[in-house]
Design a protein around this motif. Structure first.
Motif: not given
Length: 95
Positions: A1-26
């Motif tokens: 696996x590559x060690x580069x940074x994802x272009x996906x937003x860290x804040x968006x991923x954390x928020x999606x996991x925190x709010x909709x985590x049990x549904x797997x949206x993140x």
């Protein structure tokens, strides 16, 4: 696996996991489609079991919540990877 940074937003991923985590949206947002489908299926099974007053519903809910907590921890500690294997981290964090 590559060690580069994802272009996906860290804040968006954390928020999606925190709010909709049990549904797997993140997972869908990060491109981990298979992981997202499994997580969403676990959520649907949990709801179906609750609707049928099955005592296993609590076990499935516990598994889903525990999984979400683990992924949330990995996200906030910048250890989670996107679908391409790139680390999801803050833009200011060196990789």
């Amino acid at each position: 696996m590559s060690a580069t940074r994802s272009p996906k937003s860290y804040g968006t991923a954390v928020c999606l996991c925190g709010i909709f985590g049990v549904m797997g949206v993140h997972h869908f947002y990060l491109g981990n489609i298979l992981h997202g489908l499994v997580d969403f299926a676990l959520f649907v099974v949990t709801i179906a079991l609750f609707l049928h007053d099955n005592p296993l519903a609590l076990l499935f809910l516990l598994a889903d919540v525990l999984h979400t907590i683990i992924v949330f921890y990995k996200l906030i500690t910048e250890q989670e990877r996107d679908g391409q294997g790139r680390l999801v981290c803050l833009a200011s964090t060196p990789v």
